[in-house]
Design a protein around this motif. Structure first.
Motif, PDB file in Angstrom:
ATOM      1  N   UNK A  16      92.416  61.506  56.625  1.00 30.00           N
ATOM      2  CA  UNK A  16      92.467  60.547  55.528  1.00 30.00           C
ATOM      3  C   UNK A  16      93.580  59.528  55.720  1.00 30.00           C
ATOM      4  N   UNK A  17      93.576  58.515  54.859  1.00 31.27           N
ATOM      5  CA  UNK A  17      94.510  57.398  54.978  1.00 31.27           C
ATOM      6  C   UNK A  17      95.681  57.524  54.008  1.00 31.27           C
ATOM      7  N   UNK A  18      96.839  57.134  54.493  1.00 34.32           N
ATOM      8  CA  UNK A  18      98.056  57.029  53.702  1.00 34.32           C
ATOM      9  C   UNK A  18      98.476  55.565  53.729  1.00 34.32           C
ATOM     10  N   UNK A  19      98.832  55.029  52.591  1.00 31.53           N
ATOM     11  CA  UNK A  19      99.309  53.651  52.509  1.00 31.53           C
ATOM     12  C   UNK A  19     100.831  53.653  52.558  1.00 31.53           C
ATOM     13  N   UNK A  20     101.396  52.902  53.487  1.00 30.24           N
ATOM     14  CA  UNK A  20     102.842  52.769  53.625  1.00 30.24           C
ATOM     15  C   UNK A  20     103.223  51.377  53.148  1.00 30.24           C
ATOM     16  N   UNK A  21     104.157  51.312  52.221  1.00 26.25           N
ATOM     17  CA  UNK A  21     104.625  50.008  51.744  1.00 26.25           C
ATOM     18  C   UNK A  21     105.759  49.537  52.646  1.00 26.25           C
ATOM     19  N   UNK A  22     105.484  48.519  53.452  1.00 29.77           N
ATOM     20  CA  UNK A  22     106.502  47.993  54.362  1.00 29.77           C
ATOM     21  C   UNK A  22     107.364  46.948  53.676  1.00 29.77           C
ATOM     22  N   UNK A  23     106.812  46.273  52.701  1.00 30.25           N
ATOM     23  CA  UNK A  23     107.509  45.291  51.869  1.00 30.25           C
ATOM     24  C   UNK A  23     106.863  45.377  50.493  1.00 30.25           C
ATOM     25  N   UNK A  24     107.477  44.811  49.465  1.00 30.16           N
ATOM     26  CA  UNK A  24     106.886  44.955  48.122  1.00 30.16           C
ATOM     27  C   UNK A  24     105.414  44.570  48.022  1.00 30.16           C
ATOM     28  N   UNK A  25     104.987  43.572  48.750  1.00 28.00           N
ATOM     29  CA  UNK A  25     103.594  43.137  48.637  1.00 28.00           C
ATOM     30  C   UNK A  25     102.776  43.352  49.911  1.00 28.00           C
ATOM     31  N   UNK A  26     103.306  44.120  50.863  1.00 30.59           N
ATOM     32  CA  UNK A  26     102.596  44.371  52.116  1.00 30.59           C
ATOM     33  C   UNK A  26     102.514  45.876  52.339  1.00 30.59           C
ATOM     34  N   UNK A  74     109.762  56.219  54.864  1.00 35.80           N
ATOM     35  CA  UNK A  74     108.715  55.298  54.432  1.00 35.80           C
ATOM     36  C   UNK A  74     108.129  55.743  53.100  1.00 35.80           C
ATOM     37  N   UNK A  75     108.132  54.843  52.106  1.00 35.24           N
ATOM     38  CA  UNK A  75     107.437  55.156  50.862  1.00 35.24           C
ATOM     39  C   UNK A  75     105.933  55.082  51.119  1.00 35.24           C
ATOM     40  N   UNK A  76     105.223  56.143  50.728  1.00 37.63           N
ATOM     41  CA  UNK A  76     103.796  56.243  51.018  1.00 37.63           C
ATOM     42  C   UNK A  76     103.037  56.649  49.769  1.00 37.63           C
ATOM     43  N   UNK A  77     101.739  56.418  49.806  1.00 41.12           N
ATOM     44  CA  UNK A  77     100.883  56.934  48.751  1.00 41.12           C
ATOM     45  C   UNK A  77      99.590  57.451  49.369  1.00 41.12           C
ATOM     46  N   UNK A  78      99.030  58.438  48.711  1.00 38.54           N
ATOM     47  CA  UNK A  78      97.782  59.048  49.153  1.00 38.54           C
ATOM     48  C   UNK A  78      96.948  59.344  47.905  1.00 38.54           C
ATOM     49  N   UNK A  79      95.643  59.219  48.025  1.00 33.47           N
ATOM     50  CA  UNK A  79      94.769  59.387  46.856  1.00 33.47           C
ATOM     51  C   UNK A  79      94.887  60.772  46.225  1.00 33.47           C
ATOM     52  N   UNK A  80      95.134  61.811  47.008  1.00 33.56           N
ATOM     53  CA  UNK A  80      95.253  63.172  46.458  1.00 33.56           C
ATOM     54  C   UNK A  80      96.702  63.601  46.246  1.00 33.56           C
ATOM     55  N   UNK A  81      97.608  63.184  47.122  1.00 28.80           N
ATOM     56  CA  UNK A  81      99.002  63.634  47.060  1.00 28.80           C
ATOM     57  C   UNK A  81      99.884  62.746  46.184  1.00 28.80           C
ATOM     58  N   UNK A  82      99.424  61.538  45.902  1.00 31.85           N
ATOM     59  CA  UNK A  82     100.212  60.625  45.081  1.00 31.85           C
ATOM     60  C   UNK A  82     101.298  59.934  45.894  1.00 31.85           C
ATOM     61  N   UNK A  83     102.416  59.636  45.230  1.00 30.70           N
ATOM     62  CA  UNK A  83     103.541  58.930  45.845  1.00 30.70           C
ATOM     63  C   UNK A  83     104.473  59.926  46.534  1.00 30.70           C
ATOM     64  N   UNK A  84     104.898  59.605  47.757  1.00 28.67           N
ATOM     65  CA  UNK A  84     105.850  60.424  48.489  1.00 28.67           C
ATOM     66  C   UNK A  84     106.594  59.558  49.479  1.00 28.67           C
ATOM     67  N   UNK A  85     107.686  60.075  49.990  1.00 33.33           N
ATOM     68  CA  UNK A  85     108.458  59.391  51.038  1.00 33.33           C
ATOM     69  C   UNK A  85     108.613  60.342  52.204  1.00 33.33           C
ATOM     70  N   UNK A  99     101.521  56.130  67.342  1.00 34.88           N
ATOM     71  CA  UNK A  99     101.642  57.457  66.753  1.00 34.88           C
ATOM     72  C   UNK A  99     103.018  57.588  66.110  1.00 34.88           C
ATOM     73  N   UNK A 100     103.021  58.215  64.915  1.00 37.19           N
ATOM     74  CA  UNK A 100     104.252  58.484  64.175  1.00 37.19           C
ATOM     75  C   UNK A 100     104.257  59.968  63.818  1.00 37.19           C
ATOM     76  N   UNK A 101     105.442  60.567  63.855  1.00 42.78           N
ATOM     77  CA  UNK A 101     105.545  61.982  63.534  1.00 42.78           C
ATOM     78  C   UNK A 101     106.533  62.197  62.397  1.00 42.78           C
ATOM     79  N   UNK A 102     106.212  63.148  61.550  1.00 38.56           N
ATOM     80  CA  UNK A 102     107.118  63.631  60.499  1.00 38.56           C
ATOM     81  C   UNK A 102     107.248  65.129  60.689  1.00 38.56           C
ATOM     82  N   UNK A 103     108.478  65.634  60.683  1.00 38.92           N
ATOM     83  CA  UNK A 103     108.740  67.057  60.868  1.00 38.92           C
ATOM     84  C   UNK A 103     109.359  67.618  59.592  1.00 38.92           C
ATOM     85  N   UNK A 104     108.862  68.741  59.156  1.00 37.28           N
ATOM     86  CA  UNK A 104     109.392  69.454  57.985  1.00 37.28           C
ATOM     87  C   UNK A 104     109.920  70.789  58.475  1.00 37.28           C
TER      88      UNK A 104
END
Length: 105
Positions: A16-26, A74-85, A99-104
């Motif tokens: 699925x897709x995650x939207x990353x806000x790179x700037x307030x309107x982008x 990166x501030x992100x949003x997802x249709x099921x997970x909502x807002x996250x960073x 490719x980008x990686x996030x490690x928890x």
């Protein structure tokens, strides 16, 4: 309120897709390619990983080649997970995208 993110939050969102806000309107769309659980042997052997890390996992995203994100939160949003960073690190440049990686851990 702070929510602890778990592997089980992301595993159903593979593809699925995650939207990353790179700037307030982008915004930039990233696709979650994989979510992988990491075991104690995968982590730094010098720490007591099994005691200090309740659940370690990595996420691999693919983004377009036209826009390259630096290593950053990166501030992100997802249709099921909502807002996250998420702290994303660019880890590879492929013909079909970056490719980008996030490690928890």
């Amino acid at each position: 309120m702070f929510k602890t993110l778990k592997f089980s939050d992301f595993s159903p969102t593979i593809g699925s897709s995650f939207q990353v806000r790179t700037e307030p309107d982008i915004s930039l769309e990233l696709e979650l390619l994989e979510a992988v659980e990491l075991n104690a042997s995968t982590l730094n052997a010098s720490t007591e990983s099994s005691k200090t890390h309740s659940q370690s996992f990595s996420l691999l995203f693919k983004g377009p080649n036209e826009i390259r994100l630096p290593q950053q939160v990166c501030p992100m949003s997802h249709s099921d997970l909502g807002e996250l960073s998420l702290f994303l690190v660019p880890v590879g440049l492929e013909a079909d995208g970056i490719r980008y990686e996030a490690i928890f851990n």
